[in-house]
Design a protein around this motif. Sequence first.
Motif, PDB file in Angstrom:
ATOM      1  N   LEU A 188     -25.050  51.140 -34.327  1.00  0.00           N
ATOM      2  CA  LEU A 188     -25.796  52.334 -33.947  1.00  0.00           C
ATOM      3  C   LEU A 188     -24.910  53.571 -33.912  1.00  0.00           C
ATOM      4  CD1 LEU A 188     -28.185  50.886 -31.215  1.00  0.00           C
ATOM      5  CD2 LEU A 188     -28.679  51.398 -33.631  1.00  0.00           C
ATOM      6  N   GLN A 189     -23.637  53.420 -33.579  1.00  0.00           N
ATOM      7  CA  GLN A 189     -22.715  54.549 -33.611  1.00  0.00           C
ATOM      8  C   GLN A 189     -22.587  55.092 -35.030  1.00  0.00           C
ATOM      9  OE1 GLN A 189     -20.782  56.215 -30.876  1.00  0.00           O
ATOM     10  NE2 GLN A 189     -21.073  57.579 -32.629  1.00  0.00           N
ATOM     11  N   ALA A 190     -22.626  54.185 -36.006  1.00  0.00           N
ATOM     12  CA  ALA A 190     -22.494  54.588 -37.411  1.00  0.00           C
ATOM     13  C   ALA A 190     -23.822  54.981 -38.042  1.00  0.00           C
ATOM     14  CB  ALA A 190     -21.860  53.452 -38.215  1.00  0.00           C
ATOM     15  N   SER A 191     -24.907  54.944 -37.262  1.00  0.00           N
ATOM     16  CA  SER A 191     -26.224  55.249 -37.820  1.00  0.00           C
ATOM     17  C   SER A 191     -26.466  56.745 -37.967  1.00  0.00           C
ATOM     18  CB  SER A 191     -27.317  54.663 -36.916  1.00  0.00           C
ATOM     19  OG  SER A 191     -27.380  55.356 -35.672  1.00  0.00           O
ATOM     20  N   GLY A 192     -25.745  57.575 -37.195  1.00  0.00           N
ATOM     21  CA  GLY A 192     -25.982  59.005 -37.223  1.00  0.00           C
ATOM     22  C   GLY A 192     -27.181  59.445 -36.409  1.00  0.00           C
ATOM     23  N   LEU A 193     -27.801  58.520 -35.668  1.00  0.00           N
ATOM     24  CA  LEU A 193     -28.982  58.859 -34.870  1.00  0.00           C
ATOM     25  C   LEU A 193     -28.613  59.481 -33.529  1.00  0.00           C
ATOM     26  CD1 LEU A 193     -31.166  55.641 -35.385  1.00  0.00           C
ATOM     27  CD2 LEU A 193     -31.407  57.855 -36.540  1.00  0.00           C
TER      28      LEU A 193
END
Length: 200
Positions: free
Chosen positions: A99-104
């Motif tokens: 989720l950290q790498a999702s950009g959300l």
Amino acid sequence: MNRRHLLAALPLLAGGCSILPDRPNVPVRRYALAPMRPESQGARPRAPVLQVRRVRAIPGLQDVGLRRLNPDGSYEILVYEEWLAPPADLADAALRAWLQASGLFSAVVPQGSRAEAELVLEMQLTLLEAVPAAGQARAGLAGVLLREERLASRVVETLEVTAEAPLAPGAAAPAMAQAMALALGLALARLETVLAPLAR
């Protein structure tokens, strides 16, 4: 036992005579559970901060041994084939990294962080198994997304995602672990899709 019989038994004791059967020295193999994202997005500065509370596991998924579903419906834990840590702990790290790498989100922080988080994610690992007879590995997560308000937490959405990855019927343990990690990655991708409109 008199002195003469005791003296006669000493050579046997000195020779290491044992009635216990020899146990095979089987090395334990350990596997990572760290699915890789196809791509990574940078954090959005104005997006909400997400706190991910520690992922728990449902009963039956606490063992570090790989879990296999047999054709008769029984489960088998492979005692010499293990995850590097309890699977819920590995899923917890994988979820936060994904989720950290999702950009959300502007940041994804663990439980106990002093950062103020607008959103809180509580998840359980509900499925992680190899099913060679069905030619697949399965992974699943379920939980809730909460919005932190001044005096309470409000449920934003109830979440449940599952995914399957291909697995050859005669696959050995390393292939099972790889397929389960892939299935977890697919489940995380589906979770990301569900969270995307809720993170605005």
